[in-house]
Design a protein around this motif. Structure first.
Motif, mmCIF file in Angstrom:
data_model
loop_
_atom_site.group_PDB
_atom_site.id
_atom_site.type_symbol
_atom_site.label_atom_id
_atom_site.label_comp_id
_atom_site.label_asym_id
_atom_site.label_seq_id
_atom_site.Cartn_x
_atom_site.Cartn_y
_atom_site.Cartn_z
ATOM 1 N N ASN A 255 -47.932 -6.262 14.263
ATOM 2 C CA ASN A 255 -47.698 -5.537 13.016
ATOM 3 C C ASN A 255 -46.254 -5.006 13.047
ATOM 4 O O ASN A 255 -45.536 -5.185 14.032
ATOM 5 N N ARG A 256 -45.845 -4.386 11.958
ATOM 6 C CA ARG A 256 -44.430 -3.966 11.893
ATOM 7 C C ARG A 256 -44.101 -2.903 12.927
ATOM 8 O O ARG A 256 -43.011 -2.873 13.473
ATOM 9 N N ALA A 257 -45.073 -2.026 13.221
ATOM 10 C CA ALA A 257 -44.813 -0.974 14.217
ATOM 11 C C ALA A 257 -44.547 -1.597 15.586
ATOM 12 O O ALA A 257 -43.666 -1.151 16.331
ATOM 13 N N THR A 258 -45.295 -2.657 15.917
ATOM 14 C CA THR A 258 -45.103 -3.313 17.223
ATOM 15 C C THR A 258 -43.738 -3.999 17.278
ATOM 16 O O THR A 258 -43.027 -3.926 18.299
ATOM 17 N N ILE A 259 -43.371 -4.642 16.181
ATOM 18 C CA ILE A 259 -42.052 -5.297 16.140
ATOM 19 C C ILE A 259 -40.948 -4.257 16.325
ATOM 20 O O ILE A 259 -39.994 -4.465 17.081
ATOM 21 N N GLU A 260 -41.099 -3.132 15.665
ATOM 22 C CA GLU A 260 -40.112 -2.046 15.781
ATOM 23 C C GLU A 260 -40.025 -1.551 17.236
ATOM 24 O O GLU A 260 -38.936 -1.375 17.783
ATOM 25 N N GLU A 261 -41.193 -1.343 17.855
ATOM 26 C CA GLU A 261 -41.192 -0.863 19.247
ATOM 27 C C GLU A 261 -40.573 -1.901 20.188
ATOM 28 O O GLU A 261 -39.818 -1.541 21.107
ATOM 29 N N LEU A 262 -40.889 -3.163 19.966
ATOM 30 C CA LEU A 262 -40.302 -4.209 20.822
ATOM 31 C C LEU A 262 -38.778 -4.193 20.675
ATOM 32 O O LEU A 262 -38.041 -4.324 21.655
ATOM 33 N N HIS A 263 -38.324 -4.026 19.437
ATOM 34 C CA HIS A 263 -36.868 -3.985 19.208
ATOM 35 C C HIS A 263 -36.233 -2.810 19.965
ATOM 36 O O HIS A 263 -35.234 -2.972 20.670
ATOM 37 N N GLN A 264 -36.841 -1.636 19.826
ATOM 38 C CA GLN A 264 -36.302 -0.437 20.497
ATOM 39 C C GLN A 264 -36.256 -0.636 22.005
ATOM 40 O O GLN A 264 -35.260 -0.344 22.666
ATOM 41 N N CYS A 265 -37.372 -1.122 22.538
ATOM 42 C CA CYS A 265 -37.488 -1.259 23.984
ATOM 43 C C CYS A 265 -36.516 -2.323 24.514
ATOM 44 O O CYS A 265 -35.825 -2.104 25.516
ATOM 45 N N LEU A 266 -36.439 -3.455 23.832
ATOM 46 C CA LEU A 266 -35.519 -4.515 24.288
ATOM 47 C C LEU A 266 -34.068 -4.049 24.188
ATOM 48 O O LEU A 266 -33.235 -4.391 25.037
ATOM 49 N N GLN B 60 -37.214 -11.551 11.640
ATOM 50 C CA GLN B 60 -36.308 -12.491 12.318
ATOM 51 C C GLN B 60 -35.139 -11.734 12.941
ATOM 52 O O GLN B 60 -34.763 -11.975 14.090
ATOM 53 N N GLU B 61 -34.572 -10.812 12.131
ATOM 54 C CA GLU B 61 -33.387 -10.095 12.618
ATOM 55 C C GLU B 61 -33.736 -9.131 13.753
ATOM 56 O O GLU B 61 -33.085 -9.110 14.794
ATOM 57 N N GLN B 62 -34.808 -8.351 13.536
ATOM 58 C CA GLN B 62 -35.140 -7.288 14.507
ATOM 59 C C GLN B 62 -35.673 -7.811 15.833
ATOM 60 O O GLN B 62 -35.447 -7.230 16.878
ATOM 61 N N LEU B 63 -36.446 -8.893 15.763
ATOM 62 C CA LEU B 63 -37.100 -9.305 16.992
ATOM 63 C C LEU B 63 -36.769 -10.736 17.429
ATOM 64 O O LEU B 63 -36.344 -10.953 18.562
ATOM 65 N N PHE B 64 -36.938 -11.695 16.540
ATOM 66 C CA PHE B 64 -36.906 -13.095 16.991
ATOM 67 C C PHE B 64 -35.481 -13.547 17.323
ATOM 68 O O PHE B 64 -35.237 -14.084 18.405
ATOM 69 N N HIS B 65 -34.521 -13.310 16.415
ATOM 70 C CA HIS B 65 -33.125 -13.627 16.758
ATOM 71 C C HIS B 65 -32.640 -12.689 17.870
ATOM 72 O O HIS B 65 -31.835 -13.061 18.703
ATOM 73 N N PHE B 66 -33.128 -11.468 17.814
ATOM 74 C CA PHE B 66 -32.695 -10.460 18.785
ATOM 75 C C PHE B 66 -33.055 -10.893 20.211
ATOM 76 O O PHE B 66 -32.231 -10.834 21.119
ATOM 77 N N VAL B 67 -34.290 -11.352 20.398
ATOM 78 C CA VAL B 67 -34.728 -11.825 21.724
ATOM 79 C C VAL B 67 -33.909 -13.048 22.133
ATOM 80 O O VAL B 67 -33.400 -13.131 23.255
ATOM 81 N N GLU B 68 -33.778 -13.989 21.197
ATOM 82 C CA GLU B 68 -33.084 -15.238 21.531
ATOM 83 C C GLU B 68 -31.644 -14.965 21.979
ATOM 84 O O GLU B 68 -31.121 -15.645 22.858
ATOM 85 N N ASN B 69 -31.028 -13.975 21.362
ATOM 86 C CA ASN B 69 -29.612 -13.710 21.659
ATOM 87 C C ASN B 69 -29.416 -12.583 22.657
ATOM 88 O O ASN B 69 -28.270 -12.173 22.901
ATOM 89 N N LEU B 70 -30.507 -12.063 23.227
ATOM 90 C CA LEU B 70 -30.364 -10.992 24.214
ATOM 91 C C LEU B 70 -29.516 -11.496 25.378
ATOM 92 O O LEU B 70 -29.614 -12.657 25.774
ATOM 93 N N ALA B 71 -28.674 -10.626 25.933
ATOM 94 C CA ALA B 71 -27.747 -11.063 26.985
ATOM 95 C C ALA B 71 -28.426 -11.192 28.352
ATOM 96 O O ALA B 71 -27.794 -11.588 29.328
ATOM 97 N N LYS B 72 -29.715 -10.832 28.428
ATOM 98 C CA LYS B 72 -30.457 -10.952 29.695
ATOM 99 C C LYS B 72 -31.611 -11.924 29.499
ATOM 100 O O LYS B 72 -32.190 -11.973 28.413
ATOM 101 N N PRO B 73 -31.986 -12.657 30.555
ATOM 102 C CA PRO B 73 -33.067 -13.633 30.396
ATOM 103 C C PRO B 73 -34.389 -12.972 30.014
ATOM 104 O O PRO B 73 -34.764 -11.950 30.604
ATOM 105 N N VAL B 74 -35.065 -13.567 29.022
ATOM 106 C CA VAL B 74 -36.399 -13.103 28.636
ATOM 107 C C VAL B 74 -37.355 -14.285 28.807
ATOM 108 O O VAL B 74 -37.192 -15.327 28.171
ATOM 109 N N ILE B 75 -38.340 -14.125 29.703
ATOM 110 C CA ILE B 75 -39.318 -15.180 29.981
ATOM 111 C C ILE B 75 -40.626 -14.804 29.300
ATOM 112 O O ILE B 75 -41.126 -13.690 29.500
ATOM 113 N N ALA B 76 -41.199 -15.729 28.530
ATOM 114 C CA ALA B 76 -42.525 -15.474 27.948
ATOM 115 C C ALA B 76 -43.583 -15.932 28.935
ATOM 116 O O ALA B 76 -43.584 -17.091 29.354
ATOM 117 N N ALA B 77 -44.480 -15.033 29.310
ATOM 118 C CA ALA B 77 -45.633 -15.390 30.142
ATOM 119 C C ALA B 77 -46.836 -15.443 29.199
ATOM 120 O O ALA B 77 -47.419 -14.414 28.846
#
Ligand code: COA
Length: 260
Positions: free
Chosen positions: A29-40, A87-104
């Motif tokens: 939901n939007r709250a989870t996307i927001e929290e993921l953005h903040q935390c990342l 897309q902006e807050q989470l999906f592009h953000f994760v893809e362009n993060l400067a540290k490796p992000v592995i999905a388990a």
């Protein structure tokens, strides 16, 4: 900061971020996307953190999709905004993060869940995992980058088949398609992710950041498919098929699409 929908752990230089809405199979939901953005964002700034593992709580789901109950009554404009902001807050953000992000991927990764896994730098799956983009069964299309990243990872023909049939593939097929790099029994998933993350943490963080940027650069084209996706996603919200598809899901029945 305290989070309601995610939890964070750290072992050495590796952070593990767990999406935690088990009663809704970790739906985004939007709250989870927001929290993921903040935390990342925080993890990206934290010099002690050199790699991130992203997973879902429980043994059943990584993420079962965007939260259908939240967007079922959206207008075309709200649909567009949902896709664009996500897309902006989470999906592009994760893809362009400067540290490796592995999905388990520890179970179902459907719709927005698979889109999130695909935005990560690479993916591992447990042998019970199931992946798919079922949006057209709801009268909508993937709106968090799925129409762009799935063909990049598995090829256009397989992506067309997966998106148009709305079907799920199992972990072995995902491995065969190159959608995930490794498949292991569920109990070995996080240990493998941590092991790989720790290996990466021993390398140059600056060089890894440059490598991520350079690899991603190869996938940027002149026609912006992500914007085309946002427009098409929004347009679905003005259709009777979308109303029927989402209503049928929430009423736990099969959709009977009017075709308009
Ligand atoms: N959005 C909102 N709620 C969701 C959800 C989603 N994407 N996926 C699952 N849930 C909820 C269910 O509504 C149910 O809630 P309830 O107990 O309050 O009724 C709960 O999570 C458990 O799901 P349920 O469907 O009962 O589990 P299941 O084992 O029978 O089926 C799935 C599992 C993943 C096959 C099924 O939940 C599903 O098809 N989910 C939707 C997948 C999807 O279309 N995602 C793309 C969205 S764009």
């Amino acid at each position: 900061m305290t989070y309601n929908n995610i939890s964070l752990g750290q072992e050495g230089h590796v952070a593990t971020l767990t999406i935690s809405r088990p009663s809704k199979l970790n739906a985004l939901n939007r709250a989870t996307i927001e929290e993921l953005h903040q935390c990342l964002s925080q993890l990206e700034q934290d010099r002690e953190v050199k790699a991130i593992v992203l997973t879902g709580s429980g043994e059943k789901a990584f993420v079962a999709g965007a939260d259908i109950a939240e967007f079922a009554h959206f207008t075309e404009k709200q649909g567009r905004e949902l896709a664009a902001k996500g897309q902006e807050q989470l999906f592009h953000f994760v893809e362009n993060l400067a540290k490796p992000v592995i999905a388990a991927v520890n179970g179902f990764a459907l719709g927005g869940g698979l889109e999130l896994a695909m935005a990560c730098h690479f993916r591992l799956a447990s042998d019970n995992a199931k992946m798919g983009l079922p949006e057209v069964s709801l009268g909508v299309i993937p709106g968090y980058g799925g129409t762009q990243r799935l063909p990049q990872l598995v090829g256009k023909g397989r992506a067309m088949e997966m998106i148009m049939t709305a079907g799920m593939i199992d972990a072995r097929t995902a491995l065969d398609y190159g959608l995930v790099n490794h498949v292991v029994p569920q109990g070995q998933l996080l240990p493998l992710a941590l092991d790989l993350a720790q290996k990466m943490a021993r390398n140059s963080t600056v060089a890894i950041a440059h490598a991520i940027k350079a690899i991603n650069a190869g996938f940027k084209h002149t026609v912006n498919g992500y914007e085309t996706e946002i427009d098409a996603f929004g347009a679905c919200f003005a259709t009777d098929d979308f109303v029927e598809g989402t209503t049928a899901f929430l009423e736990k029945r099969k959709a009977n699409f009017p075709g308009s």
